[in-house]
Design an enzyme around this catalytic site. Sequence first.
Site, PDB file in Angstrom:
ATOM      1  N   SER A  96     -42.264 -41.646  43.541  1.00  0.00           N
ATOM      2  CA  SER A  96     -42.732 -41.832  42.635  1.00  0.00           C
ATOM      3  C   SER A  96     -43.417 -40.076  42.592  1.00  0.00           C
ATOM      4  CB  SER A  96     -44.073 -42.564  41.673  1.00  0.00           C
ATOM      5  OG  SER A  96     -43.269 -43.703  41.600  1.00  0.00           O
ATOM      6  N   LYS A 143     -43.026 -37.540  40.450  1.00  0.00           N
ATOM      7  CA  LYS A 143     -43.425 -37.637  39.260  1.00  0.00           C
ATOM      8  C   LYS A 143     -44.216 -36.639  38.788  1.00  0.00           C
ATOM      9  CE  LYS A 143     -43.695 -42.009  38.007  1.00  0.00           C
ATOM     10  NZ  LYS A 143     -43.231 -43.633  38.738  1.00  0.00           N
ATOM     11  N   SER A 198     -48.523 -43.922  37.231  1.00  0.00           N
ATOM     12  CA  SER A 198     -47.685 -44.324  37.769  1.00  0.00           C
ATOM     13  C   SER A 198     -46.616 -44.872  36.873  1.00  0.00           C
ATOM     14  CB  SER A 198     -47.485 -44.362  39.025  1.00  0.00           C
ATOM     15  OG  SER A 198     -46.219 -43.990  39.649  1.00  0.00           O
ATOM     16  N   LYS A 244     -50.686 -38.020  44.529  1.00  0.00           N
ATOM     17  CA  LYS A 244     -49.690 -38.921  43.678  1.00  0.00           C
ATOM     18  C   LYS A 244     -49.400 -39.911  44.488  1.00  0.00           C
ATOM     19  CE  LYS A 244     -47.653 -40.869  40.464  1.00  0.00           C
ATOM     20  NZ  LYS A 244     -47.684 -42.924  41.061  1.00  0.00           N
TER      21      LYS A 244
END
Length: 387
Positions: free
Chosen positions: A54, A57, A114, A221
């Site tokens: 993730s 992202k 997320s 993140k």
Amino acid sequence: MRFVNVCLSALLVVVLAVPARAFETSARAAFVMDVATGTVLLNKNGDTPLPPASMSKLMTLYVAFDAIREGRLSLDERLPVSRHAMSYGGSTMFLDTTDRVRVEDLLRGIVVLSGNDACAVIAEALSPDGTEAGFARHMTQRAQALGMTNSVFKNSNGWPAEGHVMSMRDLALLSRHIIEDFPEFYQMFAEREFSFDGRAPANIHNRNPLLGLGIGADGLKTGHTQAAGYGLVGSAVQDGQRIIFAISGLDSAAQRARESEAIVNWAFRQFTRKTVLREGEVVARAPVWMGEAGEVGLAPAQDIETLLPVLDSKRLAAEVVYTGPIRAPVAKGNPLAELVLTPEGLPETRVQLVATEAVAQGGFVTRLRMVAGQLLGRLREVPEGAS
């Protein structure tokens, strides 16, 4: 080339006679940098392309932030949810095809929750061909333009896919761009929870384990897949000094939290920024060929800061490097040389030096004197008995 050694040790603050040591991390790959100076503090497999989960992202967010700034997307705009977007599992906002979701909610859904589905909605809205795959190709092109040479995207959210990779250096570079290019959006990354429409009470908390610890962490993140392990790209600021780090390949969320906090504490405790030269301060003087003056001063055009190990008593090695002699005329402020600074245990830093004064081209007498000097020098080099 001409090299002039410069001693800057008198400008440094010495604390203890113990050199800084590299941080030993359990992460498969790690990259830590100081933002202001760009100094790399730690690089363990930092240029190796790896599944980013993730953390990728962030690239979707960067493209979305850019589209909002350019007016191609607005925060209040409502976007439809396709069957493809709704089909994603894992971490989601629990969107369905009856929804039309505000862009601002989608962004928070990506940053805080997320949301895999939220990424796909943004991707399809901004894709050159309306598909997530087309958006992924666009992401790859944008990443290359930002200097992210070890990043290839196959989707918008880091869902496991063959060939979907990023390096830890690329993640750090991307994070720096987000922080510096889009300060108006960066505050989202420090939000600790976001509740969207009351749909997912179990998924309202930011997974970043550093937020709220009082160590200056404000982004960015987390990521986790079976192939990638547990990772985090984070940033923290203390006393005006900001660091960015990216780690991947850890065995658990708990280990990720411990390693991340340890890296932040290490970076701020072991390194400090120092102003080693002031704007206009003469570092060296370089000879000028055929000038009214025989030399010119070299100085930085602005204050020079560098990152130094706090516990290192060794000198800061410095060299002035230029191609010489410098030919007249020379204008004040002309870039003429580089100052190469090499702190103990850290990569070198190169800073441009400029002329501190103008040197006009010499007249006939100057040229005659220079030529005569050259001839005398050559005569002295002729060995005895040579003809």
